[in-house]
Write a protein that holds these residues in place. Structure first.
Motif, PDB file in Angstrom:
ATOM      1  N   VAL A  29       0.867  -0.695  -0.309  1.00  0.00           N
ATOM      2  CA  VAL A  29      -0.393   0.420  -0.216  1.00  0.00           C
ATOM      3  C   VAL A  29       0.418   1.363  -0.325  1.00  0.00           C
ATOM      4  N   GLY A  30       2.085   1.312   0.558  1.00  0.00           N
ATOM      5  CA  GLY A  30       2.775   2.327   0.540  1.00  0.00           C
ATOM      6  C   GLY A  30       3.380   3.078   2.001  1.00  0.00           C
ATOM      7  N   LEU A  31       3.362   2.758   2.887  1.00  0.00           N
ATOM      8  CA  LEU A  31       2.795   2.373   4.250  1.00  0.00           C
ATOM      9  C   LEU A  31       4.206   3.063   4.955  1.00  0.00           C
ATOM     10  N   SER A  32       4.982   2.990   3.870  1.00  0.00           N
ATOM     11  CA  SER A  32       6.164   3.755   5.060  1.00  0.00           C
ATOM     12  C   SER A  32       6.986   5.171   3.971  1.00  0.00           C
ATOM     13  N   GLY A  33       6.327   5.535   2.522  1.00  0.00           N
ATOM     14  CA  GLY A  33       6.096   6.630   2.121  1.00  0.00           C
ATOM     15  C   GLY A  33       5.341   7.790   2.609  1.00  0.00           C
ATOM     16  N   ILE A  34       4.395   6.844   3.229  1.00  0.00           N
ATOM     17  CA  ILE A  34       3.518   7.412   3.141  1.00  0.00           C
ATOM     18  C   ILE A  34       3.046   8.106   4.621  1.00  0.00           C
ATOM     19  N   ALA A  35       3.572   6.968   5.370  1.00  0.00           N
ATOM     20  CA  ALA A  35       3.179   7.897   6.922  1.00  0.00           C
ATOM     21  C   ALA A  35       5.635   8.460   7.432  1.00  0.00           C
ATOM     22  N   SER A  36       6.080   8.122   6.303  1.00  0.00           N
ATOM     23  CA  SER A  36       7.260   8.717   6.432  1.00  0.00           C
ATOM     24  C   SER A  36       6.710   9.914   6.119  1.00  0.00           C
ATOM     25  N   ALA A  37       5.683  10.076   5.255  1.00  0.00           N
ATOM     26  CA  ALA A  37       5.529  11.803   4.365  1.00  0.00           C
ATOM     27  C   ALA A  37       4.801  12.631   5.501  1.00  0.00           C
ATOM     28  N   VAL A  38       3.765  11.673   6.020  1.00  0.00           N
ATOM     29  CA  VAL A  38       3.821  12.282   7.454  1.00  0.00           C
ATOM     30  C   VAL A  38       3.741  13.052   7.924  1.00  0.00           C
TER      31      VAL A  38
END
Length: 199
Positions: A32-41
């Motif tokens: 789902v792109g969890l690491s990238g999304i959480a990092s961006a948040v």
């Protein structure tokens, strides 16, 4: 589609937030792109980021893919749950990135409901398959979601997506990640959480 650096700086100013009153757990199925999304948040808001897989790797001295292959997915999930319990008590609270399968445990769900806000990242199975293929291409051998030593099949990804569906009753926010860049998905998360992440 890439975001212009000026847009990113504008978003940092817009979404930069005061400290959270409790952690925000961002969860999703593999791909789902969890690491990238959480990092961006975390980057846009200024909140600290905890990636459970990275903490497990640090403690174990090896990758989560190797833990799964050597000890099994159940052991990886148990290790992640132990780290999640600690992360939910850390101060200041921040963003905690975790695969949804780790939350598929009664005690963990109770603790999550009592101590955190849950954001679910959702995507159709074809998007998950594509996301995992991209990750494997970028970092061969790094994907921890192996069954019998091979990559997850679409049916197994559908089972992971069903775990996400089963968490909907705990979620304060659901964000569909269907072709969005991590930054655009992070904007949706922050907009949904409201000022200061307090809804």
């Amino acid at each position: 589609m890439w975001d212009h650096p000026a847009d990113v700086e504008r978003d940092r100013a817009l979404f930069s937030s005061p400290a959270l009153d409790r952690p925000v757990v961002v969860a999703g199925a593999p791909g789902v792109g969890l690491s990238g999304i959480a990092s961006a948040v975390g980057s846009l808001s200024g909140w600290p980021l905890v990636e459970l897989d990275r903490r497990v790797e640090h403690d174990a001295g090896r990758s989560v893919a190797h833990i799964v292959l050597d000890e099994g997915a159940a052991m990886l999930a148990a290790r992640c749950r132990a780290h999640l319990a600690r992360a939910l008590r850390e101060r200041p609270p921040g963003i905690v990135a975790v695969r949804a399968a780790v939350l598929d445990h009664a005690d963990t769900r109770r603790e999550l409901a009592a101590r955190a806000r849950l954001v679910l990242l959702e995507a159709p199975v074809d998007v998950l398959v594509f996301g995992l293929a991209l990750l494997r291409a970028r970092s061969p051998g790094s994907v921890p979601d192996f069954v019998g030593g091979g990559p997850l099949a679409p049916a197994e990804l559908a089972a992971h997506a069903a775990v996400v569906d089963g968490l909907q009753g705990l979620a304060e926010l659901r964000v569909t990640v269907d072709g969005r860049s991590p930054l655009r998905a992070a904007r949706a998360v922050l907009a949904g959480l409201g000022p200061g992440g307090r809804g």
